[in-house]
Design a protein around this motif. Structure first.
Motif, PDB file in Angstrom:
ATOM      1  N   ASP A 160     -12.936 -29.777  -4.190  1.00  0.00           N
ATOM      2  CA  ASP A 160     -14.124 -29.657  -3.306  1.00  0.00           C
ATOM      3  C   ASP A 160     -14.703 -28.483  -2.817  1.00  0.00           C
ATOM      4  O   ASP A 160     -13.818 -28.669  -2.553  1.00  0.00           O
ATOM      5  CB  ASP A 160     -13.808 -30.716  -2.624  1.00  0.00           C
ATOM      6  N   PRO A 161     -15.200 -27.598  -3.029  1.00  0.00           N
ATOM      7  CA  PRO A 161     -15.473 -26.552  -3.111  1.00  0.00           C
ATOM      8  C   PRO A 161     -16.073 -26.298  -0.919  1.00  0.00           C
ATOM      9  O   PRO A 161     -15.636 -25.313  -0.565  1.00  0.00           O
ATOM     10  CB  PRO A 161     -17.432 -26.169  -3.209  1.00  0.00           C
ATOM     11  N   LEU A 162     -15.861 -27.465  -0.654  1.00  0.00           N
ATOM     12  CA  LEU A 162     -16.231 -27.733   0.854  1.00  0.00           C
ATOM     13  C   LEU A 162     -14.891 -27.901   1.309  1.00  0.00           C
ATOM     14  O   LEU A 162     -15.078 -27.400   2.562  1.00  0.00           O
ATOM     15  CB  LEU A 162     -17.039 -29.559   1.136  1.00  0.00           C
ATOM     16  N   LYS A 163     -14.322 -27.258   0.498  1.00  0.00           N
ATOM     17  CA  LYS A 163     -12.895 -27.178   0.982  1.00  0.00           C
ATOM     18  C   LYS A 163     -11.855 -26.310   0.701  1.00  0.00           C
ATOM     19  O   LYS A 163     -11.045 -26.145   1.564  1.00  0.00           O
ATOM     20  CB  LYS A 163     -11.533 -28.570   0.395  1.00  0.00           C
ATOM     21  N   LYS A 164     -12.659 -25.793  -0.113  1.00  0.00           N
ATOM     22  CA  LYS A 164     -12.282 -24.284  -0.550  1.00  0.00           C
ATOM     23  C   LYS A 164     -12.572 -22.807   0.830  1.00  0.00           C
ATOM     24  O   LYS A 164     -11.372 -22.621   1.319  1.00  0.00           O
ATOM     25  CB  LYS A 164     -12.721 -23.612  -1.661  1.00  0.00           C
ATOM     26  N   GLY A 165     -13.642 -22.980   1.585  1.00  0.00           N
ATOM     27  CA  GLY A 165     -13.521 -22.615   2.602  1.00  0.00           C
ATOM     28  C   GLY A 165     -13.948 -20.967   2.654  1.00  0.00           C
ATOM     29  O   GLY A 165     -14.975 -20.255   3.208  1.00  0.00           O
TER      30      GLY A 165
ATOM     31  N   TRP B   1     -12.741 -18.260  -4.969  1.00  0.00           N
ATOM     32  CA  TRP B   1     -12.085 -18.255  -3.723  1.00  0.00           C
ATOM     33  C   TRP B   1     -11.341 -18.031  -3.832  1.00  0.00           C
ATOM     34  O   TRP B   1      -9.823 -16.889  -4.083  1.00  0.00           O
ATOM     35  CB  TRP B   1     -11.258 -20.354  -3.940  1.00  0.00           C
TER      36      TRP B   1
ATOM     37  N   GLU C  65     -21.153 -21.931   0.522  1.00  0.00           N
ATOM     38  CA  GLU C  65     -20.763 -22.771  -0.620  1.00  0.00           C
ATOM     39  C   GLU C  65     -19.929 -24.106   0.131  1.00  0.00           C
ATOM     40  O   GLU C  65     -19.782 -25.056  -0.777  1.00  0.00           O
ATOM     41  CB  GLU C  65     -19.914 -22.706  -1.649  1.00  0.00           C
ATOM     42  N   SER C  66     -19.005 -23.410   1.346  1.00  0.00           N
ATOM     43  CA  SER C  66     -17.838 -24.265   1.730  1.00  0.00           C
ATOM     44  C   SER C  66     -18.733 -24.448   3.682  1.00  0.00           C
ATOM     45  O   SER C  66     -18.229 -26.025   3.659  1.00  0.00           O
ATOM     46  CB  SER C  66     -16.504 -23.824   2.101  1.00  0.00           C
TER      47      SER C  66
ATOM     48  N   VAL D 154      -7.144 -22.962   5.496  1.00  0.00           N
ATOM     49  CA  VAL D 154      -8.137 -22.156   5.130  1.00  0.00           C
ATOM     50  C   VAL D 154      -7.970 -20.661   5.282  1.00  0.00           C
ATOM     51  O   VAL D 154      -8.036 -20.075   4.751  1.00  0.00           O
ATOM     52  CB  VAL D 154      -9.546 -22.456   4.957  1.00  0.00           C
TER      53      VAL D 154
END
Length: 270
Positions: free
Chosen positions: A256-261, A239, A192-193, A49
């Motif tokens: 996965d939005p958890l990985k976008k940051g 993102w 969101e991340s 990120v």
């Protein structure tokens, strides 16, 4: 342990040097490394990120240069690393001028060392929570012409101002000081991340307890609020890796939005 090693071991962690560690830099000390590793224990992908965020900053600067911007105010610039703003801007437009601003004295000292002999770039120590001190600083006024468009850079820094009133107020004060034709780039860690959880609480506690800069995320609508009153450049707030991507930039291929940051965007003041 010699004197230098002992001094380094005793230095408290700072957000700027932790970020340098995420990027794989060398301008960090034991406290920064230990604090950063505690955060990475919760979010191992934070290193990717950080690289995506750094690449966004470079693209935003190049975009502004292409739009005719020849002077930049980089607030919360951090520790100098590869692809500094002045290097990118001056490679495309040698006459470009850059002022770096950071609260970390080490970041400012390192910047001034790198900038020695470069009359078109400087660094000052100031707190972005008090934008009036930045705008009135002698070095800022000597280098930047506030009658001509300026590129304001706020990359991965506003999440260190968790109080909304203060964060939105300081951005408005900085924008109000810029003439028409100016641009602003913002990137910000995404709620969101980094959703509320034990992991998120553990990570933010590191900044709260071990540095002087607490941190908190914001949602996409919250980040879009920073651009109130100016025009968002396409594709808007997206993102970080999706803002006008360029060949060779680091990617986050996982959807996965958890990985976008990080959310990122650029605005234009008419």
């Amino acid at each position: 342990m010699n004197g230098s090693e002992q001094a380094s071991a005793q230095k408290p962690a700072t957000a700027a040097r932790m970020y340098d560690y995420y990027l794989g830099g060398f301008h960090n000390f034991r406290a920064d490394q230990e604090a950063a590793e505690r955060v990475l224990d919760q979010f191992p992908h934070l290193t990717s990120v950080a690289r995506v965020n750094r690449a966004f900053l470079g693209r935003a600067v190049r975009y502004m240069v292409d739009c005719g911007i020849r002077q930049f105010l980089d607030v919360g610039s951090g520790i100098p690393t590869a692809g500094n703003v002045h290097e990118i801007a001056q490679a495309a437009a040698p006459e470009a001028r850059v002022t770096y601003v950071d609260i970390d004295p080490v970041a400012v000292a390192e910047s001034l060392e790198i900038l020695e002999g470069n009359g078109r770039a400087t660094a000052i120590r100031a707190d972005m929570r008090h934008p009036e001190t930045i705008l009135a600083h002698k070095s800022v006024r000597e280098l930047l012409d506030f009658d001509q468009p300026i590129g304001l850079l706020l990359a991965a820094v506003l999440h260190f101002v968790p109080e909304d009133d203060t964060a939105y107020g300081l951005v408005r004060q900085l924008l109000d000081a810029l003439p028409p034709g100016s641009y602003m780039a913002v990137s910000h860690i995404a709620s969101e991340s980094f959703v509320p959880s034990d992991r998120y609480s553990a990570a933010t506690a590191v900044y709260q307890q071990q540095t002087s800069t607490p941190v908190d995320s914001r949602s996409k609508p919250d980040v879009e609020r920073f651009f109130a009153g100016i025009d968002l450049v396409e594709p808007g707030v997206v993102w970080g890796n999706e803002w006008r991507p360029a060949p060779g930039d680091p990617e986050i291929k996982d959807d996965d939005p958890l990985k976008k940051g990080v959310w990122a965007g650029v605005g234009h003041k008419r």
